[in-house]
Design a protein around this motif. Sequence first.
Motif, PDB file in Angstrom:
ATOM      1  N   ARG A 163       0.843  -1.194   0.000  1.00  0.00           N
ATOM      2  CA  ARG A 163       0.000   0.000   0.000  1.00  0.00           C
ATOM      3  C   ARG A 163       0.878   1.244   0.000  1.00  0.00           C
ATOM      4  NH1 ARG A 163      -2.410   0.748   4.584  1.00  0.00           N
ATOM      5  NH2 ARG A 163      -1.328  -0.854   5.777  1.00  0.00           N
ATOM      6  N   PRO A 164       0.394   2.390  -0.483  1.00  0.00           N
ATOM      7  CA  PRO A 164       1.196   3.622  -0.505  1.00  0.00           C
ATOM      8  C   PRO A 164       1.632   4.022   0.905  1.00  0.00           C
ATOM      9  CG  PRO A 164      -0.743   3.855  -1.889  1.00  0.00           C
ATOM     10  CD  PRO A 164      -0.922   2.580  -1.130  1.00  0.00           C
ATOM     11  N   CYS A 165       2.802   4.634   0.994  1.00  0.00           N
ATOM     12  CA  CYS A 165       3.396   4.967   2.289  1.00  0.00           C
ATOM     13  C   CYS A 165       3.131   6.404   2.734  1.00  0.00           C
ATOM     14  CB  CYS A 165       4.903   4.720   2.249  1.00  0.00           C
ATOM     15  SG  CYS A 165       5.329   2.976   2.017  1.00  0.00           S
ATOM     16  N   PHE A 166       2.766   7.293   1.804  1.00  0.00           N
ATOM     17  CA  PHE A 166       2.504   8.688   2.152  1.00  0.00           C
ATOM     18  C   PHE A 166       1.275   9.191   1.403  1.00  0.00           C
ATOM     19  CE2 PHE A 166       7.076   8.199   2.822  1.00  0.00           C
ATOM     20  CZ  PHE A 166       7.282   8.852   4.034  1.00  0.00           C
ATOM     21  N   VAL A 167       0.630  10.195   2.004  1.00  0.00           N
ATOM     22  CA  VAL A 167      -0.427  10.939   1.322  1.00  0.00           C
ATOM     23  C   VAL A 167      -0.006  12.404   1.315  1.00  0.00           C
ATOM     24  CG1 VAL A 167      -2.277   9.348   1.942  1.00  0.00           C
ATOM     25  CG2 VAL A 167      -1.718  11.238   3.479  1.00  0.00           C
ATOM     26  N   ARG A 168      -0.425  13.126   0.283  1.00  0.00           N
ATOM     27  CA  ARG A 168      -0.111  14.552   0.210  1.00  0.00           C
ATOM     28  C   ARG A 168      -0.864  15.299   1.311  1.00  0.00           C
ATOM     29  NH1 ARG A 168       2.512  16.410  -4.122  1.00  0.00           N
ATOM     30  NH2 ARG A 168       2.882  14.977  -5.875  1.00  0.00           N
ATOM     31  N   ALA A 169      -0.183  16.273   1.912  1.00  0.00           N
ATOM     32  CA  ALA A 169      -0.787  17.082   2.966  1.00  0.00           C
ATOM     33  C   ALA A 169      -0.260  18.503   2.815  1.00  0.00           C
ATOM     34  CB  ALA A 169      -0.449  16.531   4.344  1.00  0.00           C
ATOM     35  N   GLY A 170      -1.004  19.335   2.090  1.00  0.00           N
ATOM     36  CA  GLY A 170      -0.533  20.691   1.818  1.00  0.00           C
ATOM     37  C   GLY A 170       0.722  20.653   0.982  1.00  0.00           C
ATOM     38  N   THR A 171       1.783  21.298   1.457  1.00  0.00           N
ATOM     39  CA  THR A 171       3.060  21.270   0.737  1.00  0.00           C
ATOM     40  C   THR A 171       3.956  20.130   1.203  1.00  0.00           C
ATOM     41  OG1 THR A 171       4.028  22.809   2.348  1.00  0.00           O
ATOM     42  CG2 THR A 171       3.017  23.755   0.353  1.00  0.00           C
ATOM     43  N   GLY A 172       3.446  19.276   2.083  1.00  0.00           N
ATOM     44  CA  GLY A 172       4.232  18.169   2.584  1.00  0.00           C
ATOM     45  C   GLY A 172       3.539  16.836   2.406  1.00  0.00           C
ATOM     46  N   PHE A 173       3.909  15.877   3.234  1.00  0.00           N
ATOM     47  CA  PHE A 173       3.379  14.520   3.141  1.00  0.00           C
ATOM     48  C   PHE A 173       3.147  13.974   4.549  1.00  0.00           C
ATOM     49  CE2 PHE A 173       6.118  15.369  -0.468  1.00  0.00           C
ATOM     50  CZ  PHE A 173       5.336  14.996  -1.545  1.00  0.00           C
ATOM     51  N   GLU A 174       2.099  13.162   4.681  1.00  0.00           N
ATOM     52  CA  GLU A 174       1.798  12.489   5.932  1.00  0.00           C
ATOM     53  C   GLU A 174       1.996  10.983   5.741  1.00  0.00           C
ATOM     54  OE1 GLU A 174       1.010  13.402   8.921  1.00  0.00           O
ATOM     55  OE2 GLU A 174       0.490  15.539   8.739  1.00  0.00           O
ATOM     56  N   PRO A 175       2.764  10.325   6.624  1.00  0.00           N
ATOM     57  CA  PRO A 175       2.934   8.877   6.511  1.00  0.00           C
ATOM     58  C   PRO A 175       1.615   8.143   6.755  1.00  0.00           C
ATOM     59  CG  PRO A 175       4.597   9.864   7.953  1.00  0.00           C
ATOM     60  CD  PRO A 175       3.546  10.905   7.723  1.00  0.00           C
ATOM     61  N   THR A 176       1.385   7.086   6.031  1.00  0.00           N
ATOM     62  CA  THR A 176       0.243   6.214   6.264  1.00  0.00           C
ATOM     63  C   THR A 176       0.665   5.084   7.201  1.00  0.00           C
ATOM     64  OG1 THR A 176       0.714   4.696   4.436  1.00  0.00           O
ATOM     65  CG2 THR A 176      -0.537   6.709   3.919  1.00  0.00           C
ATOM     66  N   SER A 177      -0.276   4.240   7.589  1.00  0.00           N
ATOM     67  CA  SER A 177       0.058   3.110   8.452  1.00  0.00           C
ATOM     68  C   SER A 177       1.030   2.154   7.768  1.00  0.00           C
ATOM     69  CB  SER A 177      -1.211   2.367   8.867  1.00  0.00           C
ATOM     70  OG  SER A 177      -1.906   1.882   7.725  1.00  0.00           O
ATOM     71  N   ALA A 178       1.042   2.146   6.424  1.00  0.00           N
ATOM     72  CA  ALA A 178       1.953   1.267   5.690  1.00  0.00           C
ATOM     73  C   ALA A 178       3.403   1.693   5.844  1.00  0.00           C
ATOM     74  CB  ALA A 178       1.575   1.253   4.206  1.00  0.00           C
TER      75      ALA A 178
ATOM     76  N   ALA B 248       9.891  -8.316  -3.646  1.00  0.00           N
ATOM     77  CA  ALA B 248       8.914  -7.284  -3.296  1.00  0.00           C
ATOM     78  C   ALA B 248       8.076  -6.921  -4.519  1.00  0.00           C
ATOM     79  CB  ALA B 248       9.628  -6.043  -2.763  1.00  0.00           C
ATOM     80  N   THR B 249       6.778  -6.812  -4.343  1.00  0.00           N
ATOM     81  CA  THR B 249       5.863  -6.544  -5.454  1.00  0.00           C
ATOM     82  C   THR B 249       4.962  -5.348  -5.159  1.00  0.00           C
ATOM     83  OG1 THR B 249       5.811  -8.904  -6.020  1.00  0.00           O
ATOM     84  CG2 THR B 249       4.048  -7.521  -6.917  1.00  0.00           C
ATOM     85  N   GLY B 250       4.870  -4.433  -6.118  1.00  0.00           N
ATOM     86  CA  GLY B 250       3.879  -3.361  -6.067  1.00  0.00           C
ATOM     87  C   GLY B 250       4.151  -2.253  -5.082  1.00  0.00           C
ATOM     88  N   TRP B 251       5.379  -2.056  -4.631  1.00  0.00           N
ATOM     89  CA  TRP B 251       5.652  -1.030  -3.642  1.00  0.00           C
ATOM     90  C   TRP B 251       5.475   0.361  -4.243  1.00  0.00           C
ATOM     91  CZ3 TRP B 251       9.750  -2.078   0.615  1.00  0.00           C
ATOM     92  CH2 TRP B 251       9.516  -3.330   1.178  1.00  0.00           C
ATOM     93  N   SER B 252       4.910   1.289  -3.458  1.00  0.00           N
ATOM     94  CA  SER B 252       4.689   2.646  -3.955  1.00  0.00           C
ATOM     95  C   SER B 252       4.903   3.660  -2.842  1.00  0.00           C
ATOM     96  CB  SER B 252       3.276   2.793  -4.534  1.00  0.00           C
ATOM     97  OG  SER B 252       2.297   2.575  -3.547  1.00  0.00           O
ATOM     98  N   VAL B 253       5.206   4.899  -3.223  1.00  0.00           N
ATOM     99  CA  VAL B 253       5.547   5.941  -2.261  1.00  0.00           C
ATOM    100  C   VAL B 253       4.339   6.803  -1.917  1.00  0.00           C
ATOM    101  CG1 VAL B 253       7.103   7.851  -1.744  1.00  0.00           C
ATOM    102  CG2 VAL B 253       7.880   5.993  -3.249  1.00  0.00           C
ATOM    103  N   ILE B 254       3.726   7.440  -2.931  1.00  0.00           N
ATOM    104  CA  ILE B 254       2.677   8.423  -2.697  1.00  0.00           C
ATOM    105  C   ILE B 254       1.320   7.882  -3.146  1.00  0.00           C
ATOM    106  CG2 ILE B 254       1.938  10.806  -3.115  1.00  0.00           C
ATOM    107  CD1 ILE B 254       4.666  10.548  -1.744  1.00  0.00           C
ATOM    108  N   ASP B 255       0.326   8.037  -2.306  1.00  0.00           N
ATOM    109  CA  ASP B 255      -1.028   7.609  -2.644  1.00  0.00           C
ATOM    110  C   ASP B 255      -1.531   8.391  -3.859  1.00  0.00           C
ATOM    111  OD1 ASP B 255      -3.474   6.264  -2.365  1.00  0.00           O
ATOM    112  OD2 ASP B 255      -4.306   7.907  -1.185  1.00  0.00           O
ATOM    113  N   GLY B 256      -2.076   7.676  -4.838  1.00  0.00           N
ATOM    114  CA  GLY B 256      -2.615   8.305  -6.040  1.00  0.00           C
ATOM    115  C   GLY B 256      -1.577   8.632  -7.086  1.00  0.00           C
ATOM    116  N   GLU B 257      -0.338   8.241  -6.864  1.00  0.00           N
ATOM    117  CA  GLU B 257       0.750   8.531  -7.803  1.00  0.00           C
ATOM    118  C   GLU B 257       1.409   7.233  -8.230  1.00  0.00           C
ATOM    119  OE1 GLU B 257       3.287  11.952  -6.858  1.00  0.00           O
ATOM    120  OE2 GLU B 257       5.007  10.616  -7.143  1.00  0.00           O
ATOM    121  N   SER B 258       1.515   7.007  -9.520  1.00  0.00           N
ATOM    122  CA  SER B 258       2.135   5.779 -10.009  1.00  0.00           C
ATOM    123  C   SER B 258       3.608   5.738  -9.612  1.00  0.00           C
ATOM    124  CB  SER B 258       2.013   5.686 -11.540  1.00  0.00           C
ATOM    125  OG  SER B 258       0.665   5.606 -11.928  1.00  0.00           O
ATOM    126  N   PRO B 259       4.052   4.688  -8.952  1.00  0.00           N
ATOM    127  CA  PRO B 259       5.448   4.621  -8.524  1.00  0.00           C
ATOM    128  C   PRO B 259       6.377   4.401  -9.716  1.00  0.00           C
ATOM    129  CG  PRO B 259       4.364   2.550  -8.071  1.00  0.00           C
ATOM    130  CD  PRO B 259       3.293   3.485  -8.560  1.00  0.00           C
TER     131      PRO B 259
END
Length: 283
Positions: A9-24, A169-180
């Motif tokens: 699952r994605p590891c970060f979500v966009r939050a304003g000009t920064g990023f918030e870590p997800t539970s992943a 490792a399969t399907g790892w991604s950084v930002i939610d909604g952004e193709s890794p």
Amino acid sequence: MTRQYAVARPCFVRAGTGFEPTSAALSGWGPNMVAGPPVLGLLARTIEVDFGDSDFFAARLTADLFRPVRAERTFVGSRVIRWGNRIRLVEAELIQSGEPVARATAVFYRKSRNSPGQRWADPRVPKPPAATEYPDARLVGTSGDDSVWVPLPCDGPPWSGAARKRLWATGWSVIDGESPTPFARTAMVSDLTSLVANSGTAGIGYINGDVTLALTRLPIGNALGLEARSHHACDGIAVSSATLFDRSGVFGECTATGIANEPRGASSPTPDLESAEPGRRVR
């Protein structure tokens, strides 16, 4: 049928000009800490977005993990160190509460032709799991000469012994909604060099404070593997390396240095470095 393994699952979500870590993104080292792979992924993504050029290839990425990265708002900054015709050196850093917590430098080389002649190369190529075996599992592993792959994490083999370890490792991604991108995905997996090379009969014996990723090409497809190549330790300091591979063969190497994993609280003091010099671009 109920899945018996985790899907990436994605590891970060966009939050304003920064990023918030997800539970992943959370680490097993502490309840409020971000794991190394998401840190490497966000650093690599920043470098690729800010400085990527189709005529150049990011052949080396070195990340220094000098402070705990907390599960809180994270900003990224970057700058050029050298912008040459054949070699480019750039830097990115993660910033929390106004202080840098992790930093990476990358070397881009201008693409050209391979040099003529023949050279020695290790003919051995790590073997990935079958394409039908856990096809979308986040992480599976095996060890020694065993061809049986199991979902990770697990308490038994392949991680409880002293045999050579490898993972896929399969399907790892950084930002939610952004193709890794393949580069960011590879950077994330590179942080697991410590896992495959420093795991033994007494668990993970060393904590890595850096990772260096060296590539000749990018992985093909959305999965890649990492196999332990070497481990050396003395006076509580370890140097380890691992080989990166995909279904087409080997495409890079990773190295990491580490310090002996002595029990300590998640809030214990950690070595500090001076704050970053001014003039960084921070978004």
